[in-house]
Design an enzyme around this catalytic site. Structure first.
Site, PDB file in Angstrom:
ATOM      1  N   SER A   1       0.681  -1.115   0.017  1.00  0.00           N
ATOM      2  CA  SER A   1       0.119   0.078  -0.031  1.00  0.00           C
ATOM      3  C   SER A   1       0.806   1.339  -0.004  1.00  0.00           C
ATOM      4  CB  SER A   1      -0.692  -0.013   1.417  1.00  0.00           C
ATOM      5  OG  SER A   1      -1.892  -1.169   1.405  1.00  0.00           O
TER       6      SER A   1
ATOM      7  N   GLU B   1      -3.808 -14.792  -0.157  1.00  0.00           N
ATOM      8  CA  GLU B   1      -4.048 -13.863   0.879  1.00  0.00           C
ATOM      9  C   GLU B   1      -5.472 -14.044   1.210  1.00  0.00           C
ATOM     10  OE1 GLU B   1      -3.005  -9.951   0.643  1.00  0.00           O
ATOM     11  OE2 GLU B   1      -2.937  -9.491   3.041  1.00  0.00           O
TER      12      GLU B   1
ATOM     13  N   SER C   1       2.546  -4.259   7.767  1.00  0.00           N
ATOM     14  CA  SER C   1       2.398  -4.914   8.916  1.00  0.00           C
ATOM     15  C   SER C   1       3.694  -5.393   9.491  1.00  0.00           C
ATOM     16  CB  SER C   1       1.370  -6.181   8.950  1.00  0.00           C
ATOM     17  OG  SER C   1       0.018  -5.671   8.919  1.00  0.00           O
TER      18      SER C   1
HETATM   19  C1  LIG Z   1      -4.300  -3.864  10.121  1.00  0.00           C
HETATM   20  C2  LIG Z   1      -4.122  -3.696   8.740  1.00  0.00           C
HETATM   21  C3  LIG Z   1      -2.812  -4.311   8.509  1.00  0.00           C
HETATM   22  C4  LIG Z   1      -2.481  -4.008   7.171  1.00  0.00           C
HETATM   23  N1  LIG Z   1      -1.397  -4.429   6.474  1.00  0.00           N
HETATM   24  C5  LIG Z   1      -0.956  -4.258   5.341  1.00  0.00           C
HETATM   25  C6  LIG Z   1       0.435  -4.597   4.966  1.00  0.00           C
HETATM   26  O1  LIG Z   1       1.140  -5.644   5.644  1.00  0.00           O
HETATM   27  N2  LIG Z   1       1.042  -4.300   3.772  1.00  0.00           N
HETATM   28  C7  LIG Z   1       0.376  -3.452   2.850  1.00  0.00           C
HETATM   29  O2  LIG Z   1       0.766  -3.259   1.904  1.00  0.00           O
HETATM   30  N3  LIG Z   1      -0.811  -3.083   3.408  1.00  0.00           N
HETATM   31  C8  LIG Z   1      -1.428  -3.317   4.507  1.00  0.00           C
HETATM   32  N4  LIG Z   1      -2.698  -2.810   4.889  1.00  0.00           N
HETATM   33  C9  LIG Z   1      -3.480  -1.912   4.337  1.00  0.00           C
HETATM   34  C10 LIG Z   1      -4.542  -2.600   3.403  1.00  0.00           C
HETATM   35  O3  LIG Z   1      -4.367  -3.296   2.463  1.00  0.00           O
HETATM   36  C11 LIG Z   1      -5.371  -1.388   2.955  1.00  0.00           C
HETATM   37  O4  LIG Z   1      -5.899  -0.683   4.118  1.00  0.00           O
HETATM   38  C12 LIG Z   1      -6.573  -1.338   1.976  1.00  0.00           C
HETATM   39  O5  LIG Z   1      -6.300  -2.148   0.717  1.00  0.00           O
HETATM   40  C13 LIG Z   1      -7.501  -0.366   1.689  1.00  0.00           C
HETATM   41  O6  LIG Z   1      -7.041   0.977   1.316  1.00  0.00           O
HETATM   42  P1  LIG Z   1      -7.068   1.941   2.167  1.00  0.00           P
HETATM   43  O7  LIG Z   1      -6.635   1.725   3.558  1.00  0.00           O
HETATM   44  O8  LIG Z   1      -6.225   2.949   1.333  1.00  0.00           O
HETATM   45  O9  LIG Z   1      -8.397   2.481   1.857  1.00  0.00           O
HETATM   46  P2  LIG Z   1      -9.346   3.179   0.488  1.00  0.00           P
HETATM   47  O10 LIG Z   1      -8.898   2.446  -0.763  1.00  0.00           O
HETATM   48  O11 LIG Z   1      -8.863   4.542   0.497  1.00  0.00           O
HETATM   49  O12 LIG Z   1     -10.523   2.847   0.871  1.00  0.00           O
HETATM   50  C14 LIG Z   1     -11.543   3.561   1.889  1.00  0.00           C
HETATM   51  C15 LIG Z   1     -12.837   2.873   1.861  1.00  0.00           C
HETATM   52  O13 LIG Z   1     -13.472   3.359   0.442  1.00  0.00           O
HETATM   53  C16 LIG Z   1     -13.950   1.928   0.013  1.00  0.00           C
HETATM   54  N5  LIG Z   1     -13.670   1.953  -1.494  1.00  0.00           N
HETATM   55  C17 LIG Z   1     -12.395   2.182  -2.196  1.00  0.00           C
HETATM   56  N6  LIG Z   1     -12.704   1.757  -3.495  1.00  0.00           N
HETATM   57  C18 LIG Z   1     -13.946   1.504  -3.595  1.00  0.00           C
HETATM   58  C19 LIG Z   1     -14.736   1.273  -4.808  1.00  0.00           C
HETATM   59  N7  LIG Z   1     -14.130   0.975  -5.956  1.00  0.00           N
HETATM   60  N8  LIG Z   1     -15.684   0.694  -4.572  1.00  0.00           N
HETATM   61  C20 LIG Z   1     -16.350   0.777  -3.221  1.00  0.00           C
HETATM   62  N9  LIG Z   1     -15.805   1.086  -2.270  1.00  0.00           N
HETATM   63  C21 LIG Z   1     -14.352   1.645  -2.605  1.00  0.00           C
HETATM   64  C22 LIG Z   1     -12.996   1.012   0.412  1.00  0.00           C
HETATM   65  O14 LIG Z   1     -13.627  -0.410   0.652  1.00  0.00           O
HETATM   66  C23 LIG Z   1     -12.921   1.709   2.109  1.00  0.00           C
HETATM   67  O15 LIG Z   1     -14.180   1.152   2.707  1.00  0.00           O
HETATM   68  C24 LIG Z   1      -3.265  -3.170   6.193  1.00  0.00           C
HETATM   69  C25 LIG Z   1      -4.346  -2.674   6.750  1.00  0.00           C
HETATM   70  C26 LIG Z   1      -4.670  -2.936   7.927  1.00  0.00           C
HETATM   71  C27 LIG Z   1      -5.909  -2.391   8.258  1.00  0.00           C
END
Ligand SMILES: Cc1cc2nc3c(=O)[nH]c(=O)nc-3n(C[C@H](O)[C@H](O)[C@H](O)COP(=O)(O)OP(=O)(O)OC[C@H]3O[C@@H](n4cnc5c(N)ncnc54)[C@H](O)[C@@H]3O)c2cc1C
Lengths: 301, 382
Positions: B128, B245, B162
């Site tokens: 991410s 995953e 993570s």
């Molecule tokens: C505990 C934890 C551990 C993690 N560990 C890792 C890790 O080890 N490595 C890593 O790389 N990442 C990690 N992540 C990140 C995780 O993969 C991302 O948080 C996730 O992919 C969502 O991206 P974002 O947080 O930017 O949310 P966003 O993409 O900004 O999304 C925000 C909201 O909008 C919604 N949304 C976005 N696009 C759409 C769409 N097209 N249609 C409908 N809804 C949508 C999402 O579903 C969400 O509800 C971790 C996250 C958490 C919480």
């Protein structure tokens, strides 16, 4: 370990599927609802020739489940659970013709060759009384007047097979409603695009797909519980019934919603499944009863 | 159709059960996201590896047992039933190793797999970015070719990685060809987190612990030997793990059946008829997941693949996990807010619908790839 249908079981499912797709089962269900049993009885005969009525005594619960899923998918009318699941186990023999049983009311007693009632854990002959109208117009329910006790086998096992068959029927009905809903949302356009491209619609249908996908293994898992482990069997059957009732009900609510007003009409075929699902949710044990049975078996009453 | 285990699978199960009964720490270890807990968890991994349990499905030369998929699930079931610690090495073991086996060179496999198995080196997934979460392919961190040194120079920022605060190595995607289309021109890199130019800033999670971190890259050199798969092929390489995953590997059913058993014990202790139906539904959900998994295993054994069904799976386990824990907290009543294993589990469960691809994204995948509904119209893209 191979938690997948065998080739024989797949072939059996496919042959039922082609028989039922070719028969106009909706017309049979509609006629049955209107009191014309002929098309439904013809269909009954053909399914009996395919062996559906002897599965409970001659095959395994897996085959029973396969057959009932098909019956649900095609909304086949008639007291199938009673005649092809409950009574064969209760009586220890296949039913010649059509049988039904008051549990508590008797389904389609007016067409049954044999009619029974269960009183205080024992099977009795019975005669049909007053008729009731079901939410599913193709289910005619009758009060029963209890007659003489008859010799019977394991009624608990019979009940479990009936509940499991009902679960499978719900699964099939849920799958059918989902398939029809998917077809519809790909065609119907509003605001210049297919309604199926709107995420609100997609997510609802995805939830139905997920619910059905996780209900299915519970049905087959229950069909595989070894005979003898009664608590385990009861628990597995109840889990299957609860999960299929929830999943099919979700399918029916969602299917209706995505169709809009046309879905709310009786003339549109979706109504046949929506009303059947509602009836089957409470037939052969309500979700509350089955949940209670699971809890009892896991932590004691 | 049957659910019976073969004699050799039963023997495997008995061996695992006996070893775990003998060796699982009596007291739960401190959180693996604290420095102290991290070390204790690595010691546990070392112990697992000495007895050849850390990666049962890997080949023997890498501390595995060459175990079948069925045996792997059996092991996971036994592992969680025995109340064994969470796996500190899980990102490497479950997310990186499948692609190392599939796309890595023999040299990379020899270099990275053994220390991953023993817990000596812990890996972090750096996918991410602040501007690229759900829309992962829009990532902006760059890799510039350096022919003279025979490698690449990384710049940019990753986030939510993570365990990165304590881990040793990271894996992630960088844009190696700025001219190429969004999904093309990405390359998959492996890099030590203490390399020159790497800065790791821990971020505290909802539970207060620094479970993840952001990672800054400032002219970080990575030799060609640490590119995984072909340059420019990073998206395809990466997506071969995404299925893992969401699908089987990250969340084996053992976790949830064990949690459901604990929930029932809690209910027996503090029965509350108002919560009873939800206790039952949590148990049914875990049981459904267990059986569904056997179906998946059967299909995989027949040569099928998980594909988009991984998304069905992901929504189920993540929402089941939340439901299990919310139900436990409701049974705990006013004590629910107090520190407890249930509360820790609850807090962690809340992240399930977010990580590994949010559940909204998974539902899109189910709708589009399984149900065949029309794709989302794409918005304005730069
Ligand atoms: C505990 C934890 C551990 C993690 N560990 C890792 C890790 O080890 N490595 C890593 O790389 N990442 C990690 N992540 C990140 C995780 O993969 C991302 O948080 C996730 O992919 C969502 O991206 P974002 O947080 O930017 O949310 P966003 O993409 O900004 O999304 C925000 C909201 O909008 C919604 N949304 C976005 N696009 C759409 C769409 N097209 N249609 C409908 N809804 C949508 C999402 O579903 C969400 O509800 C971790 C996250 C958490 C919480």
């Amino acid at each position: 370990m191979r938690f997948e249908l065998t080739t024989d079981q797949r072939d059996f499912a496919a042959s039922l599927e082609s028989l039922l797709s070719a028969a106009d089962t909706v017309a049979a269900a509609r006629a049955w609802a209107a009191g014309d049993h002929d098309p439904g009885l013809k269909l009954w005969q053909r399914l009996a020739e395919q062996g559906v009525t002897e599965l409970a005594t001659e095959a395994t619960p897996v085959e029973v489940v396969v057959a009932f899923e098909a019956l649900g998918r095609h909304a086949v009318p008639g007291p199938w659970v009673e005649s092809a699941a409950y009574l064969p186990v209760a009586l220890g023999r296949e039913v010649e013709g059509i049988g039904t049983v008051g549990a508590p009311r008797a389904l389609d007693a007016d067409v049954a060759d044999e009619l029974y009632a269960v009183v205080d854990g024992a099977l009795h002959t019975a005669t049909a009384g007053a008729a009731h109208v079901s939410v599913d117009r193709a289910r005619h329910l009758f009060d029963v007047t209890v007659g003489d006790p008859v010799e019977h086998g394991d009624l608990a096992a019979a009940y479990d097979l009936a509940a499991l068959a009902t679960a499978a029927q719900l699964l099939g009905a849920g799958e059918r409603v989902l398939a029809d809903a998917v077809t519809y949302v790909k065609q119907r356009r509003q605001f210049g695009r297919e309604i199926g491209s709107y995420q609100a619609i997609k997510h609802k249908l995805a939830d139905v797909r997920i619910a059905l996908d996780f209900a299915r293994p519970l049905v087959f898992g229950a069909a595989l519980v070894p005979t003898g482990s009664i608590t385990e069997r009861e628990r597995a059957v109840s889990a299957a019934k609860v999960a299929c009732a929830d999943a099919a009900y979700l399918a029916s609510r969602t299917g209706l919603q995505v169709h809009g007003a046309i879905g709310y009409t009786q003339e549109f075929d979706l109504s046949v499944w929506i009303t059947k699902i509602r009836a089957l949710v409470t037939a052969w044990g309500t979700p509350a009863e089955h949940r209670a049975r699971i809890l009892d078996s896991l932590v004691g009453a | 159709m049957d659910l019976d285990l073969s004699p050799s699978e039963l023997a495997f199960q008995a061996e695992a059960r006996a070893w775990l009964a003998e060796n699982v720490p009596a007291e739960p270890l401190p959180s693996l996201d604290t420095p102290e807990g991290f070390e204790l968890h690595r010691q546990w991994e070392a112990k697992l590896s000495a007895a050849r349990w850390p990666v049962v499905s890997w080949p023997e030369e890498y501390h595995g047992r060459g175990a079948s998929l069925v045996e792997w699930i059996i092991f996971e079931e036994e592992y969680y039933r025995a109340g064994a610690p969470l796996r500190v090495g899980q990102n490497g073991i479950f997310l990186l190793s499948p692609i190392l086996f599939e796309h890595g060179t023999k040299e990379q496999q020899d270099r990275f797999l053994p220390s991953m198995a023993t817990g000596e080196k812990v890996w972090a997934q750096c996918w991410s970015e602040p501007e690229a979460g759900s829309d992962l392919a829009s990532l902006k961190s760059t890799a510039r070719r350096d022919d003279e040194r025979g490698g690449w120079v990384l710049n940019g920022q990753k986030i939510w990685c993570s365990r990165a605060a304590l881990a040793h190595w990271g894996f992630g995607l960088f844009r190696s060809d700025p001219e190429a289309q969004k999904h093309a021109g990405l390359t998959y890199f492996l890099f030590p987190l203490d390399a020159e130019g790497v800065t790791v800033r821990p971020i505290a999670q909802l539970d207060g612990e620094a479970g993840f971190a952001e990672v800054f890259f400032d002219d970080v050199f990575v030799p060609d030997a640490d590119v995984l798969g072909a340059p420019g092929d990073g998206w395809r390489v990466a997506m071969s793990t995404a299925g893992n995953e969401r699908g089987l590997s990250l969340r084996s059913p053992g976790r949830f059946t064990a949690a459901a058993d604990r929930l029932l014990a809690l209910y027996a202790d503090r029965p509350d008829p108002r919560v009873a139906d939800r206790v039952v539904d949590a148990w049914i959900g875990a049981e459904a997941y267990r059986l569904y998994t056997w179906g998946t295993v059967s299909r995989l054994k027949d040569g099928g693949d998980i594909g988009a069904a991984g998304s069905v799976n992901k929504v189920w386990w993540s929402e089941l996990d939340v439901a299990l824990h919310e139900t436990a907290l409701d049974l705990l009543g006013a004590d629910a807010e107090l520190e407890s294993t249930w509360l820790d589990g609850y807090t962690f469960s809340l992240s399930g619908p977010i990580y590994a691809g949010t559940n909204e994204i998974q539902r899109n995948i189910v709708a589009e790839r399984i149900l065949g509904l029309p794709r989302e119209p794409k918005g304005a893209q730069k």
